[in-house]
Design an enzyme around this catalytic site. Structure first.
Site, mmCIF file in Angstrom:
data_model
loop_
_atom_site.group_PDB
_atom_site.id
_atom_site.type_symbol
_atom_site.label_atom_id
_atom_site.label_comp_id
_atom_site.label_asym_id
_atom_site.label_seq_id
_atom_site.Cartn_x
_atom_site.Cartn_y
_atom_site.Cartn_z
ATOM 1 N N GLY A 454 -51.513 -31.769 -20.754
ATOM 2 C CA GLY A 454 -52.219 -30.645 -20.183
ATOM 3 C C GLY A 454 -52.932 -29.839 -21.256
ATOM 4 C CD GLN A 455 -50.039 -26.920 -24.702
ATOM 5 O OE1 GLN A 455 -49.834 -27.407 -25.813
ATOM 6 N NE2 GLN A 455 -49.545 -25.777 -24.331
ATOM 7 C CE LYS A 475 -50.427 -30.544 -28.174
ATOM 8 N NZ LYS A 475 -49.386 -30.437 -27.183
ATOM 9 C CG ASP A 571 -47.344 -28.530 -17.968
ATOM 10 O OD1 ASP A 571 -46.905 -28.716 -16.809
ATOM 11 O OD2 ASP A 571 -48.296 -29.157 -18.439
#
Ligand SMILES: *[C@@H]1O[C@H](CO)[C@@H](O)[C@H](O)[C@H]1NC(C)=O
Ligand SMILES: *[C@@H]1O[C@H](CO)[C@@H](O)[C@H](O)[C@H]1NC(C)=O
Ligand SMILES: *[C@@H]1O[C@H](CO)[C@@H](O)[C@H](O)[C@H]1NC(C)=O
Ligand SMILES: *[C@@H]1O[C@H](CO)[C@@H](O)[C@H](O)[C@H]1NC(C)=O
Ligand SMILES: *[C@@H]1O[C@H](CO)[C@@H](O)[C@H](O)[C@H]1NC(C)=O
Ligand SMILES: *[C@@H]1O[C@H](CO)[C@@H](O)[C@H](O)[C@H]1NC(C)=O
Ligand SMILES: *[C@@H]1O[C@H](CO)[C@@H](O)[C@H](O)[C@H]1NC(C)=O
Ligand SMILES: *[C@@H]1O[C@H](CO)[C@@H](O)[C@H](O)[C@H]1NC(C)=O
Ligand SMILES: *[C@@H]1O[C@H](CO)[C@@H](O)[C@H](O)[C@H]1NC(C)=O
Length: 760
Positions: A454-455, A475, A571
């Site tokens: 999601g990030q 990431k 999340d």
């Protein structure tokens, strides 16, 4: 919508097959006639596509690729190509893509009936060569909107997106004040990715999110699957006049297509159906499912699906006359098939492509010497000059680069980070340079992608960690909230100090890109989601293992909540719980957006796991994590996903069966035996306590972790997961390597206890 497609396609196939039989031309595929219409409404329609308005045109297109050229507008003023009822705006042979106009679904307040008007929609490409490209995003727009996208029942895919405008407060309020132009980040607009190879989906709106109370400002919710690469959100999309009106009811959709259903290797063997018929053409396997597309070889251009150059097939490119002259100025260019040659003019020698041509003249010794000395001096001067120029250019470029990177560095709070790192030494955190990250990820090469959270997007890479080359996960955060850089950096520092066996360790960052890059320890890419739902399930985790994993994840969340500056996850779901070889849980996917209880947050969470209370209050608390964890625990115990289009949501099912006292029917009987039923029911009861409203009555994460650990200890089962082999005879050899390394559980279990104590 395309339900008549397959019938039409087989009819077409029948017509098409007769042609070669009548002509008695061996195995060669038919050629489209030159009288076929190749353009409609300004859109080029190259073969294998074709306009088929009557049966006579059948061989203008390959089976499955026919389009119609329909009149549009009130007076039939203009014509446009259509596939079924979707307008086609571009056809690309080289990319293997077409762009179509997709219907925007809406859910609007109707002032006359004083209710909501729904406009559900489904798109069906099954049985056609088309597949929805995974670059499209499911986009939901509105001020009180929750919409779901549901795939076929075979690859049971369900996802959803929430868009809200207000922060805090129940009904009423000023919805438009929170909206701003720009990114689609949950305020008025929400986007989520879709899986690869999708051929069918439908859109549904959640009736719990209606716009009755805000209809004078924002009467409609919208949802559409669209190519969002050029999409920027405008505040007026969520209010009046609205997204549908601005886009005239349709948004662009990127659609991949393939010829055939097999790989290139398999297709080449069957010469009667192999589609890359042009000489000098090549075949490429589709990245989006079975099938292939064709392309002209290097140095050729044209249509690889047509045979000879006369028919429009791949033709040699004349590099000498096309665009830039490829040879150095005195050289002459000679075109050859698939390339070109550069030759020096008569009486000269040299490299006419990269260098220069020199005169070929016999000279006297003196002349030679003189020219030699002069030449050496001249070449020396030229070299010095060239080196100076290059050096100057490079320094300008480097300065520009540093300035540019510095800008990002400042923007993401690099200054604050340097400050903190100067004051507190040994924080075990590395700040990497842009170049290192680019080299390690090969410029964010798609081949290195190991996950899409999601990030942000996660890449696998090898980087220097404490002087050792180590596998890491890099990431690339999706977006940043610039007003909160200070919190972001402080949270990075906190996270990198976290050394918890069940939390993915943050090793460093790089702040020299448009978005922050975070470097985490690499955990083999297997998640709790895979463990629960990936088919076939050759290894099923036992109840004991499941409870142990749950206890570890709960312990990790409790630890994050207990920090002096508590960190909320926001999340929690099985896809964010990674599993190491020994099935030790590691909680991941935090760090990109900062979250704490006092300051506020960007919208996040995943449909099915997100706390309804959060959607109303828009204020993330520890109890929201507890709720999501409760859903996760139910999923572990029942083996069912929280959302499915075939049934009620999991939380509702559990609530109902608690009331009916039929809970034991809901539990996954493959893992819950009669002996362990008591423990499983207790765990389910714990999960439902995590879901109660209001959130203040839910237990703390710490309490949940404690209770789960006790429950896990009560299960008298081997820790080892059961690996069911398909054939009973080779049980020994089928113990897969994924499952036979369970020893880690014991030693790490002790560490959990230690860090729980450490966490007070
Ligand atoms: C296009 O025209 C064909 C007949 O020529 C018709 O069958 C089809 O429904 C039309 N499609 C649209 C989208 O109007
Ligand atoms: C086909 O060739 C063109 C031009 O050489 C290139 O841009 C395109 O990426 C190629 N397509 C594939 C699928 O390789
Ligand atoms: C809502 O906020 C906007 C922008 O801040 C303002 O112009 C408008 O007057 C407000 N409306 C109400 C009803 O408060
Ligand atoms: C958004 O952009 C539009 C024009 O593109 C402008 O009229 C409007 O004022 C902007 N709204 C906000 C809230 O910035
Ligand atoms: C996005 O916009 C750019 C610039 O306007 C344009 O060149 C490009 O083709 C657009 N991309 C898509 C997918 O529409
Ligand atoms: C969306 O736009 C289309 C085209 O302008 C229109 O026909 C349709 O009625 C609109 N739908 C809604 C719900 O406003
Ligand atoms: C070759 O292709 C034809 C036409 O698509 C098909 O009928 C046939 O079964 C294929 N043969 C093999 C061996 O796959
Ligand atoms: C260049 O000179 C060499 C002898 O020095 C001779 O053999 C050769 O043929 C000449 N080349 C041309 C292109 O005149
Ligand atoms: C020209 O240079 C390129 C690389 O710079 C090289 O690949 C190519 O072979 C050279 N061509 C000739 C004719 O030397």
């Amino acid at each position: 919508m395309a339900s008549h497609r397959s019938a039409a396609a087989s009819l077409l196939l029948a017509v098409w097959l007769r042609v070669p039989l009548l002509l008695l031309v061996g195995a060669a595929p038919p050629r489209p006639s030159s009288s076929c219409q190749r353009e409609c409404g300004g859109v080029d329609i190259p073969y294998p596509f074709g306009i088929v308005d009557s049966p006579d045109d059948a061989n203008c297109a390959m089976p499955g690729f026919h389009l119609t050229c329909n009149e549009t507008g009130i007076n039939g003023g203009s014509r446009r190509p259509f596939f079924s009822n979707m307008e086609v705006v571009r056809v690309s042979l080289q990319q293997g893509q077409v762009r179509m106009q997709n219907h925007i679904s809406s859910y609007c307040y109707n002032a006359i009936s004083q209710g909501m008007d729904a406009d559900p929609w489904q798109l069906k490409f099954t049985g056609t060569p088309y597949r929805i490209a995974d670059t499209n995003k499911f986009t939901v727009i509105g001020c009180q909107a929750l919409a779901y996208i549901l795939g076929t029942s075979e690859n049971e895919y369900a996802s959803g997106c929430v868009a809200m405008c207000r922060r805090g407060g129940g009904g009423g309020g000023n919805v438009s004040s929170a909206l701003s132009n720009g990114s689609c980040s949950g305020i008025g607009c929400c986007q989520t990715a879709i899986p690869r190879g999708l051929q069918y989906y439908e859109v549904r709106f959640d009736s719990g999110f209606d716009t009755t109370e805000i209809h004078d400002v924002s009467p409609c919710n919208y949802a559409v699957l669209m190519d969002a690469s050029n999409f920027t959100f405008q505040a007026t999309y969520a209010t009046l006049p609205g997204f549908n009106a601005t886009f005239a009811g349709e948004a662009p959709l990127a659609v991949d297509w393939v010829v055939g259903e097999e790989t290139c290797d398999a297709a080449r063997k069957n010469s009667s159906s192999y589609a890359c018929v042009a000489d000098h053409s090549e075949c490429f396997d589709s990245l989006n499912g079975p099938g292939y597309i064709c392309n002209c070889s290097k140095g050729y251009q044209g249509n690889p699906y047509l045979q000879g150059p006369e028919q429009g097939g791949c033709k040699d490119i004349n590099e000498c006359t096309d665009g830039e002259y490829p040879c150095s100025v005195p050289g002459t260019c000679q075109n050859i098939p698939g390339g070109f040659k550069c030759q020096c003019p008569k009486h000269t020698k040299g490299n006419a492509q990269n260098g220069t041509c020199e005169r070929n003249r016999t000279l006297g010794l003196g002349e030679k010497l003189g020219i030699g000395v002069f030449g050496v001096v001249l070449i020396g001067l030229i070299c010095i000059l060239a080196i100076e120029i290059i050096r100057h250019k490079r320094s300008i470029k480097r300065q520009a680069l540093i300035r540019q990177n510095d800008e990002y560095y400042q923007q993401h709070g690099g200054q604050i980070l340097s400050e903190i790192m100067r004051v507190e030494r040994n924080i075990g955190f590395t700040v990497y340079a842009r170049g290192e990250i680019e080299a390690a990820t090969k410029d964010f090469d798609k081949a290195n992608i190991i996950g899409e959270g999601g990030q942000g997007t996660v890449y696998k890479a090898v980087l220097d960690v404490d002087g050792k080359d180590t596998h890491v996960a890099v990431k690339r955060c999706k977006e940043v909230d610039e007003s909160r850089t200070k919190d972001f950096v402080q949270e990075l520092v906190i996270l990198c100090r976290v050394d918890h066996p069940n939390i993915v360790k943050l090793l460093g960052c790089c702040l020299q890109f448009e978005v922050p890059i975070l470097i985490y320890e690499y955990v083999k890419n297997k998640t709790l989601e895979d463990l629960l739902h990936s088919q076939p399930t050759s290894c099923r985790a036992t109840l004991g293992t499941r409870l142990r994993i749950a206890a570890q994840a709960a312990g990790a969340l409790a630890y994050l909540h207990s920090l002096a500056h508590p960190i909320l996850h926001g999340d929690v779901k099985p896809a964010n719980v990674l599993l190491t070889d020994g099935w030790v849980a590691k909680v991941s996917d935090f760090g990109c957006s900062t979250i704490d209880e006092k300051t506020q947050v960007v919208a996040r969470g995943t449909a099915g796991y997100v706390d309804p209370e959060y959607l109303l209050e828009y204020q993330l608390t520890q109890k929201n994590d507890v709720y999501s964890f409760g859903v996760l625990l139910l999923e572990l115990l029942t083996g069912k996903k929280p959302l499915s289009k075939l049934r009620k949501s999991l939380t509702v099912m559990v609530q109902e069966s608690m009331e009916d006292r039929t809970l034991h029917h809901l539990l996954d009987r493959e893992i819950v035996g009669d002996a362990s039923m008591g423990v499983a029911l207790e765990a389910t009861e714990l999960a439902t306590r995590c879901l109660v409203m209001p959130g203040s009555r839910r237990p703390t994460m710490r309490h949940v972790a404690e209770e789960l650990r006790q429950l896990a200890d009560q299960v008298k089962q081997p820790l080892v997961s059961e690996c069911h082999s398909l054939t009973v005879t080779d049980v020994g050899s089928s113990m897969s390597s994924e499952c036979d390394t369970t020893t880690g559980v014991f030693s790490l279990e002790k560490k959990v206890v230690l860090s729980m104590e450490f966490a007070r």
